[in-house]
Motif scaffolding. Sequence first.
Motif, PDB file in Angstrom:
ATOM      1  N   THR A  36     -28.417 -17.775  20.417  1.00  0.00           N
ATOM      2  CA  THR A  36     -28.681 -16.964  19.269  1.00  0.00           C
ATOM      3  C   THR A  36     -30.260 -16.045  19.610  1.00  0.00           C
ATOM      4  O   THR A  36     -31.012 -16.603  20.223  1.00  0.00           O
ATOM      5  N   TYR A  37     -30.069 -14.930  18.859  1.00  0.00           N
ATOM      6  CA  TYR A  37     -31.489 -14.060  18.682  1.00  0.00           C
ATOM      7  C   TYR A  37     -31.724 -13.791  17.581  1.00  0.00           C
ATOM      8  O   TYR A  37     -30.639 -13.115  16.844  1.00  0.00           O
ATOM      9  N   ASP A  38     -32.808 -13.538  16.936  1.00  0.00           N
ATOM     10  CA  ASP A  38     -33.079 -12.995  15.811  1.00  0.00           C
ATOM     11  C   ASP A  38     -34.626 -12.246  15.763  1.00  0.00           C
ATOM     12  O   ASP A  38     -35.245 -12.671  16.653  1.00  0.00           O
ATOM     13  N   ASP A  39     -34.787 -11.189  14.831  1.00  0.00           N
ATOM     14  CA  ASP A  39     -36.223 -10.767  14.767  1.00  0.00           C
ATOM     15  C   ASP A  39     -36.581 -10.910  13.261  1.00  0.00           C
ATOM     16  O   ASP A  39     -35.914 -11.385  12.490  1.00  0.00           O
ATOM     17  N   ALA A  40     -37.840 -10.621  12.994  1.00  0.00           N
ATOM     18  CA  ALA A  40     -38.381 -10.561  11.500  1.00  0.00           C
ATOM     19  C   ALA A  40     -37.735  -9.485  10.515  1.00  0.00           C
ATOM     20  O   ALA A  40     -37.789  -9.809   9.502  1.00  0.00           O
ATOM     21  N   ALA A 114     -27.430   5.525  33.733  1.00  0.00           N
ATOM     22  CA  ALA A 114     -26.837   4.448  34.356  1.00  0.00           C
ATOM     23  C   ALA A 114     -25.279   4.346  34.424  1.00  0.00           C
ATOM     24  O   ALA A 114     -24.822   5.095  33.523  1.00  0.00           O
ATOM     25  N   LEU A 115     -24.878   3.971  35.498  1.00  0.00           N
ATOM     26  CA  LEU A 115     -23.258   3.886  35.815  1.00  0.00           C
ATOM     27  C   LEU A 115     -22.617   5.334  35.593  1.00  0.00           C
ATOM     28  O   LEU A 115     -21.376   5.361  35.223  1.00  0.00           O
ATOM     29  N   GLY A 116     -23.352   6.212  35.868  1.00  0.00           N
ATOM     30  CA  GLY A 116     -22.868   7.706  35.686  1.00  0.00           C
ATOM     31  C   GLY A 116     -22.737   8.309  34.431  1.00  0.00           C
ATOM     32  O   GLY A 116     -22.152   9.154  34.075  1.00  0.00           O
ATOM     33  N   ARG A 117     -23.501   7.435  33.518  1.00  0.00           N
ATOM     34  CA  ARG A 117     -23.600   7.927  32.149  1.00  0.00           C
ATOM     35  C   ARG A 117     -24.842   8.304  31.783  1.00  0.00           C
ATOM     36  O   ARG A 117     -25.851   7.598  32.270  1.00  0.00           O
ATOM     37  N   LEU A 118     -25.147   9.127  30.770  1.00  0.00           N
ATOM     38  CA  LEU A 118     -26.407   9.640  30.236  1.00  0.00           C
ATOM     39  C   LEU A 118     -26.384   8.852  29.054  1.00  0.00           C
ATOM     40  O   LEU A 118     -25.863   8.998  27.984  1.00  0.00           O
ATOM     41  N   TYR A 119     -27.671   8.048  28.527  1.00  0.00           N
ATOM     42  CA  TYR A 119     -27.745   7.121  27.427  1.00  0.00           C
ATOM     43  C   TYR A 119     -29.088   7.702  26.830  1.00  0.00           C
ATOM     44  O   TYR A 119     -29.938   8.061  27.388  1.00  0.00           O
ATOM     45  N   TYR A 120     -29.093   7.475  25.561  1.00  0.00           N
ATOM     46  CA  TYR A 120     -30.200   8.006  24.462  1.00  0.00           C
ATOM     47  C   TYR A 120     -30.810   6.881  23.832  1.00  0.00           C
ATOM     48  O   TYR A 120     -29.870   6.166  23.322  1.00  0.00           O
ATOM     49  N   PHE A 121     -32.026   6.928  23.803  1.00  0.00           N
ATOM     50  CA  PHE A 121     -32.634   5.676  23.162  1.00  0.00           C
ATOM     51  C   PHE A 121     -32.465   5.794  21.656  1.00  0.00           C
ATOM     52  O   PHE A 121     -32.398   6.821  20.914  1.00  0.00           O
ATOM     53  N   GLU A 122     -31.930   4.711  21.021  1.00  0.00           N
ATOM     54  CA  GLU A 122     -31.850   4.411  19.590  1.00  0.00           C
ATOM     55  C   GLU A 122     -32.676   3.442  19.047  1.00  0.00           C
ATOM     56  O   GLU A 122     -33.172   3.736  17.761  1.00  0.00           O
ATOM     57  N   SER A 123     -32.841   2.205  19.532  1.00  0.00           N
ATOM     58  CA  SER A 123     -33.719   1.384  18.773  1.00  0.00           C
ATOM     59  C   SER A 123     -34.421   0.462  19.629  1.00  0.00           C
ATOM     60  O   SER A 123     -34.178   0.217  20.883  1.00  0.00           O
ATOM     61  N   GLN A 124     -35.538  -0.556  19.096  1.00  0.00           N
ATOM     62  CA  GLN A 124     -36.214  -1.320  19.636  1.00  0.00           C
ATOM     63  C   GLN A 124     -36.383  -2.686  18.852  1.00  0.00           C
ATOM     64  O   GLN A 124     -36.271  -2.507  17.720  1.00  0.00           O
ATOM     65  N   THR A 125     -36.017  -3.648  19.490  1.00  0.00           N
ATOM     66  CA  THR A 125     -36.029  -4.909  18.521  1.00  0.00           C
ATOM     67  C   THR A 125     -37.181  -5.865  19.501  1.00  0.00           C
ATOM     68  O   THR A 125     -37.046  -5.956  20.926  1.00  0.00           O
ATOM     69  N   GLU A 126     -37.684  -6.826  18.829  1.00  0.00           N
ATOM     70  CA  GLU A 126     -38.626  -7.860  19.431  1.00  0.00           C
ATOM     71  C   GLU A 126     -38.418  -9.126  18.605  1.00  0.00           C
ATOM     72  O   GLU A 126     -38.669  -9.172  17.386  1.00  0.00           O
ATOM     73  N   GLY A 127     -38.080 -10.334  19.559  1.00  0.00           N
ATOM     74  CA  GLY A 127     -37.831 -11.494  18.395  1.00  0.00           C
ATOM     75  C   GLY A 127     -37.580 -12.710  19.387  1.00  0.00           C
ATOM     76  O   GLY A 127     -38.035 -12.590  20.505  1.00  0.00           O
ATOM     77  N   GLU A 136     -37.645 -18.443  23.413  1.00  0.00           N
ATOM     78  CA  GLU A 136     -38.414 -17.649  24.435  1.00  0.00           C
ATOM     79  C   GLU A 136     -38.496 -15.987  23.543  1.00  0.00           C
ATOM     80  O   GLU A 136     -37.446 -15.606  23.065  1.00  0.00           O
ATOM     81  N   ASP A 137     -39.512 -15.468  23.600  1.00  0.00           N
ATOM     82  CA  ASP A 137     -39.763 -14.120  23.222  1.00  0.00           C
ATOM     83  C   ASP A 137     -39.101 -12.908  24.024  1.00  0.00           C
ATOM     84  O   ASP A 137     -38.937 -13.202  25.277  1.00  0.00           O
ATOM     85  N   ARG A 138     -38.267 -11.902  23.256  1.00  0.00           N
ATOM     86  CA  ARG A 138     -37.699 -11.085  24.097  1.00  0.00           C
ATOM     87  C   ARG A 138     -37.736  -9.597  23.393  1.00  0.00           C
ATOM     88  O   ARG A 138     -37.740  -9.615  22.053  1.00  0.00           O
ATOM     89  N   ILE A 139     -38.104  -8.696  24.296  1.00  0.00           N
ATOM     90  CA  ILE A 139     -38.282  -7.343  23.670  1.00  0.00           C
ATOM     91  C   ILE A 139     -36.981  -6.693  24.346  1.00  0.00           C
ATOM     92  O   ILE A 139     -36.717  -6.674  25.523  1.00  0.00           O
ATOM     93  N   THR A 140     -36.237  -5.870  23.654  1.00  0.00           N
ATOM     94  CA  THR A 140     -34.971  -5.062  23.882  1.00  0.00           C
ATOM     95  C   THR A 140     -34.943  -3.605  23.557  1.00  0.00           C
ATOM     96  O   THR A 140     -35.462  -3.178  22.490  1.00  0.00           O
ATOM     97  N   TRP A 141     -34.729  -2.715  24.545  1.00  0.00           N
ATOM     98  CA  TRP A 141     -34.588  -1.261  24.142  1.00  0.00           C
ATOM     99  C   TRP A 141     -33.138  -0.980  24.150  1.00  0.00           C
ATOM    100  O   TRP A 141     -32.285  -1.419  25.326  1.00  0.00           O
ATOM    101  N   ASP A 142     -32.466  -0.537  23.053  1.00  0.00           N
ATOM    102  CA  ASP A 142     -31.113  -0.206  23.140  1.00  0.00           C
ATOM    103  C   ASP A 142     -30.739   1.304  23.155  1.00  0.00           C
ATOM    104  O   ASP A 142     -31.537   2.117  22.582  1.00  0.00           O
ATOM    105  N   TYR A 143     -29.877   1.646  24.096  1.00  0.00           N
ATOM    106  CA  TYR A 143     -29.648   3.075  24.339  1.00  0.00           C
ATOM    107  C   TYR A 143     -27.977   3.265  24.154  1.00  0.00           C
ATOM    108  O   TYR A 143     -27.273   2.147  24.389  1.00  0.00           O
ATOM    109  N   TRP A 144     -27.576   4.299  23.695  1.00  0.00           N
ATOM    110  CA  TRP A 144     -26.034   4.642  23.563  1.00  0.00           C
ATOM    111  C   TRP A 144     -25.747   6.069  24.301  1.00  0.00           C
ATOM    112  O   TRP A 144     -26.710   6.881  24.476  1.00  0.00           O
ATOM    113  N   ASP A 145     -24.515   6.128  24.813  1.00  0.00           N
ATOM    114  CA  ASP A 145     -24.090   7.250  25.413  1.00  0.00           C
ATOM    115  C   ASP A 145     -23.839   8.501  24.150  1.00  0.00           C
ATOM    116  O   ASP A 145     -23.942   8.025  22.890  1.00  0.00           O
ATOM    117  N   GLU A 146     -23.343   9.485  24.287  1.00  0.00           N
ATOM    118  CA  GLU A 146     -23.404  10.557  23.509  1.00  0.00           C
ATOM    119  C   GLU A 146     -22.295  10.056  22.409  1.00  0.00           C
ATOM    120  O   GLU A 146     -22.161  10.617  21.272  1.00  0.00           O
TER     121      GLU A 146
END
Length: 225
Positions: A36-40, A114-127, A136-146
């Motif tokens: 499992t993973y969670d943030d504040a 990546a993998l022939g696709r262009l992704y756009y930054f959407e959100s960041q989580t840290e938890g 363990e602490d983890r920082i995640t950057w999430d990107y989505w295609d168009e």
Amino acid sequence: MKSSFGTDYVSFLTRLRAGDRVTYGGTQWEVEDFSTYDDANGYETMEWLLKSGKSSYYLLREVDPENPTTRINWYLSEEIGVNRVSGEHVGDDVRFALWDAMQEHREPYLKLRALGRLYYFESQTEGIYTSTDSSEDRITWDYWDEEHLWNLAIEAWQDRELHVYSTKKVNPEDFAIAEKSITIQSFASKNSPNHNQKTNDRTWEWVCAWGLVIIGFILMTSGDW
């Protein structure tokens, strides 16, 4: 694992643990790990590592309080090498800068490829990521295609550990509980009436055969053969 959950897909999926089996896409998958993973801010995920032969994927259940209309989503994720990620333009090498940028809370790259696709930054989580054995602490950057169909997730862990995942949305109703293994089914069949009848028939045949051998031996030694 027998299906005692009926058609309540959310219920049976969230109760999966290591050793359970599901079918998806015509393939049977075994659950190897659960975490499992969670943030504040109330963001959380449940993650199951699914394996079949040499293939492995993560099944994820995401709860995102910032998107109340689609608060709960399900994804299937595959880990890819960080060397398959570049900047917006092919050839922009960001492999050795990503971990430092994330840990130092710099501005994320607005676009990644990546993998022939262009992704756009959407959100960041840290938890906190919690598995069976550790947290363990983890920082995640999430990107989505168009089209918002494919997700690129970049995770920065401790000790300069970096993981990248290519992810797509899935429907939980496409998963089903797998039947018990063939080995168990074969064991059960040995206790069936048909199996016991066959065993008794073979025993009687052996008794008759040995009886004939003994009678023949007695006749030979008595001189009446």
